[in-house]
Structure formats: C-alpha cells, structure tokens
Design a protein around this motif. Structure first.
Motif, PDB file in Angstrom:
ATOM      1  N   ASP A   1      70.877  66.856  38.302  1.00 27.46           N
ATOM      2  CA  ASP A   1      69.850  65.907  37.896  1.00 27.46           C
ATOM      3  C   ASP A   1      70.479  64.927  36.909  1.00 27.46           C
ATOM      4  O   ASP A   1      70.966  65.340  35.861  1.00 27.46           O
ATOM      5  CB  ASP A   1      68.707  66.670  37.227  1.00 27.46           C
ATOM      6  CG  ASP A   1      67.605  65.723  36.784  1.00 27.46           C
ATOM      7  OD1 ASP A   1      67.533  64.595  37.304  1.00 27.46           O
ATOM      8  OD2 ASP A   1      66.821  66.123  35.896  1.00 27.46           O
ATOM      9  N   LEU A   2      70.498  63.665  37.247  1.00 28.93           N
ATOM     10  CA  LEU A   2      71.155  62.681  36.390  1.00 28.93           C
ATOM     11  C   LEU A   2      70.166  61.901  35.528  1.00 28.93           C
ATOM     12  O   LEU A   2      70.574  61.053  34.734  1.00 28.93           O
ATOM     13  CB  LEU A   2      71.984  61.699  37.246  1.00 28.93           C
ATOM     14  CG  LEU A   2      73.382  62.116  37.722  1.00 28.93           C
ATOM     15  CD1 LEU A   2      74.271  62.454  36.537  1.00 28.93           C
ATOM     16  CD2 LEU A   2      73.360  63.266  38.693  1.00 28.93           C
ATOM     17  N   THR A   3      68.865  62.184  35.682  1.00 29.05           N
ATOM     18  CA  THR A   3      67.885  61.396  34.919  1.00 29.05           C
ATOM     19  C   THR A   3      67.994  61.583  33.396  1.00 29.05           C
ATOM     20  O   THR A   3      67.787  60.621  32.672  1.00 29.05           O
ATOM     21  CB  THR A   3      66.435  61.659  35.389  1.00 29.05           C
ATOM     22  OG1 THR A   3      66.220  63.060  35.480  1.00 29.05           O
ATOM     23  CG2 THR A   3      66.179  61.024  36.732  1.00 29.05           C
ATOM     24  N   PRO A   4      68.331  62.785  32.903  1.00 25.84           N
ATOM     25  CA  PRO A   4      68.459  62.884  31.438  1.00 25.84           C
ATOM     26  C   PRO A   4      69.516  61.920  30.896  1.00 25.84           C
ATOM     27  O   PRO A   4      69.464  61.525  29.738  1.00 25.84           O
ATOM     28  CB  PRO A   4      68.898  64.336  31.206  1.00 25.84           C
ATOM     29  CG  PRO A   4      68.525  65.071  32.435  1.00 25.84           C
ATOM     30  CD  PRO A   4      68.595  64.084  33.560  1.00 25.84           C
ATOM     31  N   ALA A   5      70.465  61.539  31.746  1.00 28.71           N
ATOM     32  CA  ALA A   5      71.520  60.624  31.307  1.00 28.71           C
ATOM     33  C   ALA A   5      71.153  59.167  31.607  1.00 28.71           C
ATOM     34  O   ALA A   5      71.985  58.278  31.483  1.00 28.71           O
ATOM     35  CB  ALA A   5      72.828  60.984  31.985  1.00 28.71           C
ATOM     36  N   GLY A   6      69.906  58.943  32.014  1.00 28.75           N
ATOM     37  CA  GLY A   6      69.478  57.565  32.222  1.00 28.75           C
ATOM     38  C   GLY A   6      69.862  56.982  33.571  1.00 28.75           C
ATOM     39  O   GLY A   6      69.859  55.774  33.754  1.00 28.75           O
ATOM     40  N   VAL A   7      70.207  57.831  34.526  1.00 31.43           N
ATOM     41  CA  VAL A   7      70.532  57.354  35.867  1.00 31.43           C
ATOM     42  C   VAL A   7      69.455  57.902  36.815  1.00 31.43           C
ATOM     43  O   VAL A   7      69.311  59.123  36.934  1.00 31.43           O
ATOM     44  CB  VAL A   7      71.937  57.849  36.309  1.00 31.43           C
ATOM     45  CG1 VAL A   7      72.320  57.232  37.648  1.00 31.43           C
ATOM     46  CG2 VAL A   7      72.983  57.520  35.258  1.00 31.43           C
TER      47      VAL A   7
END
Ligand code: OOG
Ligand code: NI
Length: 466
Positions: free
Chosen positions: A100-106
């Motif tokens: 999951d890349l959303t925590p990194a803003g992607v």
C-alpha cells in the motif's frame, strides 16, 4: 489425442524478459549505459571477492545474475489489472505480496508478479511491480469522472494477445510458435507512446491532481517505467553513475551496506523529460512528460517474520532520528544513522540463522554425501552442520519493500508529489480487482527452505530433518 507440446512457462518468461530489456534499451539508451556499469561492477566483485563468487556458484545464482531484472507498470482499472494477472500467468508469474503506497502519498496499491518456485526463479527471476491507481482518492469529482471515462475507452491489450491468453487457459499452455507470438504481442502493452490520448490542458489538470494520475490516465497503455538490473555492489554503482553521465537519486533505499546483505537496497536515476504530442479537438499540441527512469538493486537474504520485524523497527528508529524524508542535504547523516541503528542486526550468517532472522537453503556437502546413510554423525540439522555434512546459504529476497518503493516513486515524481490521502489500506479491494488473492511471500520462502531440508535428508539417507 492431442500430442501438442507446450512451451515451458519459465522459458516464455525468460524470453519476455529479454525482449523487454531489448525494447527498453532501444527506447531509453541511458538504461543501456546503466547495464554496462552494472556488468563492470559485478565483474569486479566476482574477481575480487572469491567468497561472493563461491556462494553464487553454490546456489546457482551466478547463472541468473545477468538476466536478473525487475520492471514496473501502473494501471488504471480493475479490469486492466485482472487481465494483466492472466497475461502474467501464461509466463508462470503470480501476484506475490500486497503493497500500500498511500501512506507515502502515492495513490496506488500494488503487487509483484513473479515466479514462485525456486526452480522457476532459477530459469528467470523476472518480476513486474504492478500498481493499480486508486481513482477513488482523486478529490475532484469532475476530474475523477473524466479520468474514469478516458480509461474506459482504452484497451491496453492487442486482440491477438487476448486470444492467446484464452487459448493458453483453455489448453493448458502454448506451443512454441504461439509462445513466440505471445511474447511479441504482450510486449505491445508495455511500449511507450509518444502521443497522449488527451489534450494538453486535460493533461495539465490531471498532472495538477498528481503526476502519477496523469501518467496512468493520459496514455494508451501502461508503459514500462523502469527496468532494474541486479548488482553485487550498489555503492560502487551509485558512486560510478556520475562518471557515466547519470545522476543518481540522493540516497540508497533499504538497509545499510553490510557484510551479508539483507532484503533489498535500491537506487535510481531521475525520470527523463520526453516529448509528447497531445491531441485536443482536432489539434495537436507539443509538450512533454516524465515517467521513465533507471534503477539498480542489490538483493540480499530473505528475512523471516522475526527478521523483518527487526528490520522495520531499526529502519523506523533511523528515520525518526533523521526527522524528515531522506534527501540530498541529509544523505550523509542518514547513512550514518542507518549504520548506527543496524548494528543491532547481526551480520554473520550463523547468528542470522540461529536467531531465526533469515531463511536459508541447505546443501549436503561432498563429505556428507560420501558418508552415506550409515555414516551420518547426527540425525539433526545442527549436528550435521557442525560435522560439516550440511552447508547453508541465505535465500535471496525476491520481493519489494513498501518504504523503499515509496522512495523510488517519490524521487521520480518530484517533490511536489507529496500528497496526503485519507484512504486506508485496502487489500480486499485490490484482490477483488485482481480477481484472486495475492500470495503471502513469507510462506514461499518457508516452503523453499523446507524443500531444501528434505532434499538434504534424502541425499544423506535420513528420513527427515527438523
Ligand atoms: C514503482 C516504484 C517501485 C521498486 O523497485 O520498489 C519500484 C513505480 O514507480 O511504478 O519499482
Ligand atoms: Ni523498481
């Protein structure tokens, strides 16, 4: 009865990986330069570090070193992801892991398509890091609707490749000439298109939302955005890049340099600005887009859940102490912090094994085999290792790391891409889009380790080895 002989899925994958590399080398000459630098560096390591060469020889990895690479793509819809899963399956590649890349803003979540059995990995370790855009995270409802509509209109697969996928599913494989056609047709999905499917103004709107959204939505297909060769010494490649006219990213992602590498260290060079023709209402407009880059990786030992927990903990300590994202200005301090915190991660194979931090492959030694079943000094693993009848090498980590992947994304999306998303991790939703579950990577390493122990037992004439 049909006597059709099917091409091996592993050979199809190897051939596809070669074709991809050729295509990318033609499209992005700097990737070719990077390959040269990696080959030179690997040769140097093999010549100067006999222990490394020996270990690669023993595991057979020396054979796969030159063909080792991964690539990455980003798709826009669940249907695209589901069909990709079927396309990769023709080549024996399964979705392993969930990132999951959303925590990194992607605004994406991802998996890696790869071979799962050690024998298949040996033929071709080629992997594709595949991300699905999370359109639901686009705040602007109108723009989201526009993106959906543009994506609904495109077909990223050639009609022929769709037929060949169906044929392979129906018959259980492809014969040699169909396999060849499949590779050529599959390649088309990953090709670069210098003409966009939207106008310049539309592209700019997508870009303003997130560079990655523009990259996925504005083009005919999910162009391969990088290919990554494997090096035996990433620090030497990193420092050698400028000499070859390549500018590396500020820091190497992953663990620090060690005697016995663990997991994965990665670095990349910045994405290129490439000319694009945008198509508006009856007009063509010139512009540019930046998506494609080069990356290098150094792979180390696959870690057990315990080892991975220790890695995550130490990485967090170093990052917390740094207090900001690693960048050009703090790169030296970041390297020092990593060095310091990772002192708590044992750097000798024996401790890594005894403390259950990494997975291993076990081998019967010549001495062990010569002793035969009657001559074994012990029936347990430790005893046989102590007697020199069994040797071991760490298993190579075949997967990716979410924090590192985020760093690779960020360095290629530009610093303006630091967004914040409310959405939470959603493996369920990803698997629904994929049409199947993702495979747990840790179970695969445990299986390989277990098989190697069974093989030792068989060859030493013992029933089993705990
Ligand atoms: C993928 C970035 C992640 C890696 O090696 O961790 C990645 C992308 O930019 O699409 O390739
Ligand atoms: Ni990559």
């Amino acid at each position: 009865m049909s006597t059709a002989r099917f091409a091996s899925r592993d050979e199809i994958r190897a051939s596809f990986s070669r074709a991809m590399s050729q295509m990318y080398q033609q499209e992005v000459p700097l990737y070719g330069t990077l390959m040269e630098l990696v080959a030179e560096t690997n040769q140097g390591v093999l010549a100067n570090q006999p222990a490394v060469a020996e270990s690669l020889q023993r595991t057979g990895e020396i054979e796969r070193l030159d063909m080792e690479r991964h690539g990455a793509i980003r798709v826009g819809t669940p249907a695209e992801l589901a069909t990709l899963a079927r396309l990769f399956a023709v080549m024996g590649m399964q979705p392993v892991g969930y990132y999951d890349l959303t925590p990194a803003g992607v605004p994406v979540h991802s998996t890696a398509f790869r071979a799962v059995h050690e024998d298949a990995l040996q033929v071709s370790p080629f992997r594709v890091f595949t991300s699905l855009l999370r359109l639901e995270l686009i705040g602007d409802a109108q723009l989201r609707a526009f993106a959906e509509q543009v994506l609904a209109k495109r077909s990223i697969f050639t009609p022929r490749v769709l037929e060949l996928i169906e044929q392979s599913e129906r018959d259980g494989g492809l014969n040699a000439s169909d396999a060849e056609a499949f590779v050529q047709q599959a390649l088309e999905t990953f090709r670069w298109h210098s003409t966009a499917t939207v106008s310049l103004a539309e592209y700019q709107q997508l870009l303003a939302q997130h560079r990655l959204i523009a990259d996925v939505v504005a083009f005919r297909g999910p162009h391969i955005n990088h290919l990554t060769p494997r090096t035996l010494d990433i620090d030497t490649v990193q420092s050698g890049m400028p000499r070859k006219g390549i500018t590396p990213k500020a820091v190497v992602e992953g663990p620090p340099r060690r005697q016995h590498p663990i997991l994965l260290r990665q670095t990349s060079f910045k994405a290129l600005q490439e000319p694009i023709t945008f198509v508006g209402q009856g007009v063509s407009e010139s512009g540019s887009h930046s998506a494609r880059f080069g990356e290098i990786e150094q792979r180390g030992a696959a870690l057990t859940p315990r080892g991975r927990a220790l890695y995550d903990q130490l990485l967090n300590v170093a990052r917390d102490e740094l207090g900001e994202f690693p960048n050009e200005a703090n790169s030296v301090r970041y390297a020092e912090l990593l060095e310091k915190t990772f002192k708590d991660f044992p750097d000798d194979l024996d401790s890594m094994r005894r403390q259950d931090l990494a997975y291993f492959r076990y081998f019967p030694t010549a001495k062990g085999i010569a002793a035969g079943s009657a001559g074994q000094p012990a029936k347990d693993l430790e005893g046989l290792i102590a007697a020199g009848h069994i040797a071991f090498e760490p298993l190579v980590y075949e997967d990716f790391l979410p924090v590192s992947a985020a760093g690779i994304f960020q360095s290629n999306l530009g610093d303006d891409a630091q967004a914040h998303y409310q959405g939470n991790s959603n493996r369920e939703q990803f698997q629904q889009a994929l049409g199947r579950e993702t495979i747990d990577e840790l179970a695969l390493y445990a299986d390989t380790q277990r098989r190697s122990l069974q093989d030792c037992a068989n060859r030493l004439g013992l029933a089993a080895l705990a």
